[in-house]
Scaffold this motif. Structure first.
Motif, PDB file in Angstrom:
ATOM      1  N   ASN A 126       1.347  -8.383  10.071  1.00  0.00           N
ATOM      2  CA  ASN A 126       2.591  -7.933   9.986  1.00  0.00           C
ATOM      3  C   ASN A 126       2.869  -6.764  10.868  1.00  0.00           C
ATOM      4  O   ASN A 126       4.052  -6.355  11.335  1.00  0.00           O
ATOM      5  N   HIS A 178      -1.303   2.002  -2.116  1.00  0.00           N
ATOM      6  CA  HIS A 178      -0.691   1.082  -2.450  1.00  0.00           C
ATOM      7  C   HIS A 178      -1.540   0.644  -3.804  1.00  0.00           C
ATOM      8  O   HIS A 178      -1.593  -0.450  -4.502  1.00  0.00           O
TER       9      HIS A 178
ATOM     10  N   PHE B  68       4.399   1.224   4.790  1.00  0.00           N
ATOM     11  CA  PHE B  68       4.549  -0.260   4.141  1.00  0.00           C
ATOM     12  C   PHE B  68       3.530  -1.168   4.796  1.00  0.00           C
ATOM     13  O   PHE B  68       3.153  -0.962   5.836  1.00  0.00           O
ATOM     14  N   THR B  69       2.925  -2.211   4.034  1.00  0.00           N
ATOM     15  CA  THR B  69       2.104  -2.912   4.615  1.00  0.00           C
ATOM     16  C   THR B  69       2.341  -4.554   4.624  1.00  0.00           C
ATOM     17  O   THR B  69       1.584  -5.138   5.337  1.00  0.00           O
ATOM     18  N   MET B  70       3.531  -4.741   4.024  1.00  0.00           N
ATOM     19  CA  MET B  70       3.920  -6.041   3.659  1.00  0.00           C
ATOM     20  C   MET B  70       5.243  -6.424   4.266  1.00  0.00           C
ATOM     21  O   MET B  70       6.122  -5.253   4.641  1.00  0.00           O
ATOM     22  N   LEU B  74       9.838  -7.158  -1.825  1.00  0.00           N
ATOM     23  CA  LEU B  74       9.167  -8.060  -2.969  1.00  0.00           C
ATOM     24  C   LEU B  74       7.843  -8.389  -2.705  1.00  0.00           C
ATOM     25  O   LEU B  74       7.056  -7.679  -3.711  1.00  0.00           O
ATOM     26  N   LEU B  75       7.198  -8.372  -1.654  1.00  0.00           N
ATOM     27  CA  LEU B  75       5.916  -8.585  -1.103  1.00  0.00           C
ATOM     28  C   LEU B  75       5.200  -7.178  -1.296  1.00  0.00           C
ATOM     29  O   LEU B  75       3.998  -7.326  -1.729  1.00  0.00           O
ATOM     30  N   GLU B  76       5.882  -6.069  -0.899  1.00  0.00           N
ATOM     31  CA  GLU B  76       5.286  -4.916  -0.975  1.00  0.00           C
ATOM     32  C   GLU B  76       4.824  -4.585  -2.672  1.00  0.00           C
ATOM     33  O   GLU B  76       3.760  -4.088  -2.924  1.00  0.00           O
ATOM     34  N   VAL B  78       4.723  -6.914  -5.154  1.00  0.00           N
ATOM     35  CA  VAL B  78       3.715  -7.880  -5.680  1.00  0.00           C
ATOM     36  C   VAL B  78       2.330  -7.133  -5.187  1.00  0.00           C
ATOM     37  O   VAL B  78       1.531  -6.926  -6.218  1.00  0.00           O
ATOM     38  N   PHE B  79       1.966  -6.769  -3.935  1.00  0.00           N
ATOM     39  CA  PHE B  79       0.916  -6.164  -3.603  1.00  0.00           C
ATOM     40  C   PHE B  79       0.420  -5.040  -4.477  1.00  0.00           C
ATOM     41  O   PHE B  79      -0.797  -5.127  -4.843  1.00  0.00           O
ATOM     42  N   LEU B  80       1.304  -4.220  -4.709  1.00  0.00           N
ATOM     43  CA  LEU B  80       1.147  -2.982  -5.725  1.00  0.00           C
ATOM     44  C   LEU B  80       0.641  -3.302  -6.994  1.00  0.00           C
ATOM     45  O   LEU B  80      -0.446  -2.945  -7.514  1.00  0.00           O
TER      46      LEU B  80
END
Lengths: 216, 424
Positions: A126, A178, B68-70, B74-76, B78-80
């Motif tokens: 990413n 996270h 942010f990592t994603m 939405l994907l952020e 989901v990951f959390l």
């Protein structure tokens, strides 16, 4: 088919293509991959792109192998030339029919790959578009300060490497923020277990590729 | 019950002492405000707390880019939620709830980097609030956020306080938290001092500032001519048919809500953004990037200054003595041999603007140049910019001190650029 299974299938066919000189295997691979990509509604532009990119190596391979083979064998030249497109369309199956996120998540969920590895890779991937944008910013910034940075300028790379260090640190902090913990159990969103149908499809495709490679 | 304790502890970064003999404890449910000039060690203190805290601390970072990592909201989420072991079948529904609550439902599948500063901070706080951690750390959370978003985010922070979370905030604008903070930690001279409660009012009073803008009718030759400028992103028009002329030596403020297209306009003028229409610039132009380290090309502070002197377009500030005076005023004089990349965020911003003034292009574009800077540094930088004769265009959500320099102002609203008669 699950992205991870698809990846293994493509990898297996890729190995077959590398070690078995079979015209039919090449042709079946190209046709099969094209049908699959059409089924997945991949745009015609992408087909044309693959066609154009592969054209020069395709023609080059044909003439090279035709001229280099002792008996000037045309079938041999066709096998080697079509291999170019077989690999390109196989690559297209991996790249165009799913996102990297889907593929990496499938590795974790279906093949139980280590989540630290999967999300580390995903996080790093990413960052790639970000790196691209960063290079543009560095060049623009150089121009504004009266310094012309070309692809041969070490400053460009020193800054890019510096940014990678900063980002890798940021990535680990962000993953931690996270709630990600190494070796901790996780649940999975929209997880569907591997079905018998998918495994049978996978095996069927493998068998089909072996048969294709045996046709003389 | 204390959640964090320091007993006469030195806090170092790579063997360099940043804070000496820190002796304090933070109790569960407290709201702590950290205040101090740029580079005084607030972020280092926060990093130390994150290291020492037994569980995962929820965190909103200074730079939304770090958060942010994603790829998408939405994907952020989901990951959390997967990390929190949220039941699989309920993740989708929970994500919609969170996004609706933080007014981001329509941005669910948009790339995070295309979100505006305010939207990114809303997503960051949405994640921090849902991490279910008892400790929430906010590091300059509102630095590039407009008033509307600040009010929204502040309500969410109040909800977290009500829910009994321990909250630690570092911010250069403490007024936002008046009435919320239980204790204030002051960072100065490598020390952390706890402010007495009866001094709170005086402390907040020191940050009050009443802007008094005097906008003037500009005269002179044009520096930038914008004709029929339109910019769109993924089939959505952001700026529609803008027209204006910015004249020589004008100091222009462009304001507007987060996501209204201010940065996009600056990037278009700088030639870093595709657009339709015509932009003509007269003279050389420099953009001070929001991320100040993007402007650096050398290794040390001194090398950067020498490069700017060597490549100067005009000579408004090139006398060594004058430069040394400014270095001292900006507290950069002792950092000449330091690597530009080891400077604090605030120090990097100060250096970036000093280099711009030394180089002196005819047009300077400044995108949030004062975010994350303390009051004294902002005033010093404004006086430094006043010395330059360049035409300057500012984008800044923080109006503090800008009345001293701004001569005309525009508002971007409903995709249009509106010239303002006054700023209230």
């Amino acid at each position: 088919m699950k992205p991870a299974l698809k990846f293994i299938l493509v990898f297996f066919i890729g190995l077959e293509l590398a070690f078995i000189r079979s015209l039919w295997l090449n042709i079946f691979t190209i046709i099969g991959a094209m049908i699959y990509l059409l089924f997945k509604r991949v745009s015609i532009k992408k087909f044309i792109w693959i066609g154009l990119i592969g054209f020069v190596p395709f023609v080059g391979s044909w003439f090279m192998y035709f001229n280099l083979s002792i008996d000037h064998s045309a079938p041999f030249a066709w096998i080697m030339a079509l291999r170019v497109y077989a690999y390109m369309f196989l690559g297209g199956v991996v790249v165009y029919s799913q996102t990297t996120t889907q593929l990496m998540r499938s590795f974790e969920q279906d093949l139980h790959m280590n989540p630290t590895f999967v999300y580390g890779i995903l996080g790093a991937l990413n960052f790639l578009p970000k790196m691209n944008r960063q290079i543009k910013i560095i060049r623009a910034s150089g121009k504004m300060r009266g310094v012309r940075l070309t692809i041969f300028s070490p400053q460009l790379y020193v800054k890019a490497i510096y940014n990678s260090f900063v980002w890798s640190n940021n990535l680990s902090q962000a993953m931690y923020a996270h709630g990600f913990l190494e070796d901790a159990k996780r649940t999975h969103y929209q997880q569907k277990p591997l079905t018998c149908k998918e495994i049978l499809e996978f095996l069927f495709m493998i068998i089909l590729s072996i048969i294709a490679s045996l046709i003389k | 019950m204390a959640v964090i304790e320091f007993h006469n502890q030195d806090i170092n970064v790579e063997k360099k002492i940043i804070l000496k003999k820190v002796n304090l404890s933070i109790d569960a449910g407290e709201f702590i405000l950290l205040s101090g000039v740029s580079g005084s060690g607030k972020t280092t203190f926060i990093n130390k707390i994150v290291d020492e805290y037994q569980q995962t601390a929820a965190r909103v970072f200074q730079n939304p880019d770090q958060q942010f990592t994603m790829e998408t909201p939405l994907l952020e989420l989901v990951f959390l939620l997967e990390n929190l072991r949220f039941p699989s079948q309920k993740i989708g529904q929970k994500i919609d709830e969170i996004l609706r609550e933080f007014h981001l439902l329509d941005k669910k599948n948009q790339f995070v980097y295309t979100l505006s500063g305010g939207e990114q901070q809303r997503l960051a706080l949405a994640e921090a609030a849902n991490l279910k951690s008892d400790l929430v750390i906010l590091d300059e959370p509102f630095a590039s956020v407009d008033r509307k978003n600040i009010a929204f985010l502040l309500d969410k922070v109040k909800d977290l306080k009500k829910a009994g979370k321990t909250i630690i905030v570092a911010d250069h604008n403490p007024l936002i938290y008046q009435g919320l903070a239980n204790r204030i930690f002051l960072f100065e001279n490598q020390k952390v001092k706890i402010l007495e409660k009866n001094n709170f009012d005086d402390f907040y009073q020191g940050f009050r500032y009443r802007n008094n803008f005097h906008l003037k009718q500009a005269h002179g030759n044009p520096r930038i001519k914008i004709q029929n400028l339109s910019v769109g992103f993924s089939n959505r028009l952001l700026l529609d048919n803008l027209k204006t002329e910015i004249l020589n030596q004008e100091n222009v403020l462009i304001s507007g809500e987060n996501g209204s297209g201010k940065s996009t306009l600056l990037k278009s003028i700088a030639g870093l953004q595709k657009y339709e229409g015509k932009i003509k610039t007269y003279g050389r132009l420099s953009l001070a990037f929001q991320n100040s380290s993007d402007s650096f090309l050398k290794t040390t502070v001194d090398e950067e200054i020498q490069l700017s002197k060597k490549k100067a377009f005009n000579h408004y500030l090139d006398d060594q003595q004058q430069i040394e005076r400014w270095l001292k005023k900006l507290s950069l004089d002792k950092l000449l041999e330091s690597s530009v990349y080891t400077l604090s965020g605030g120090e990097q911003k100060k250096l970036q603007i000093l280099l711009l003034v030394i180089q002196a292009p005819e047009i300077v574009l400044l995108d949030e140049p004062f975010s994350g800077l303390d009051k004294k540094s902002v005033l010093n930088l404004i006086s430094l910019l006043q010395e330059s004769r360049s035409t300057k265009i500012f984008i800044s959500h923080q109006l503090f001190g800008l009345d001293k320099i701004i001569s005309s102002a525009y508002l971007i609203k409903n995709k249009k650029l509106i010239k303002m008669e006054n700023i209230s």
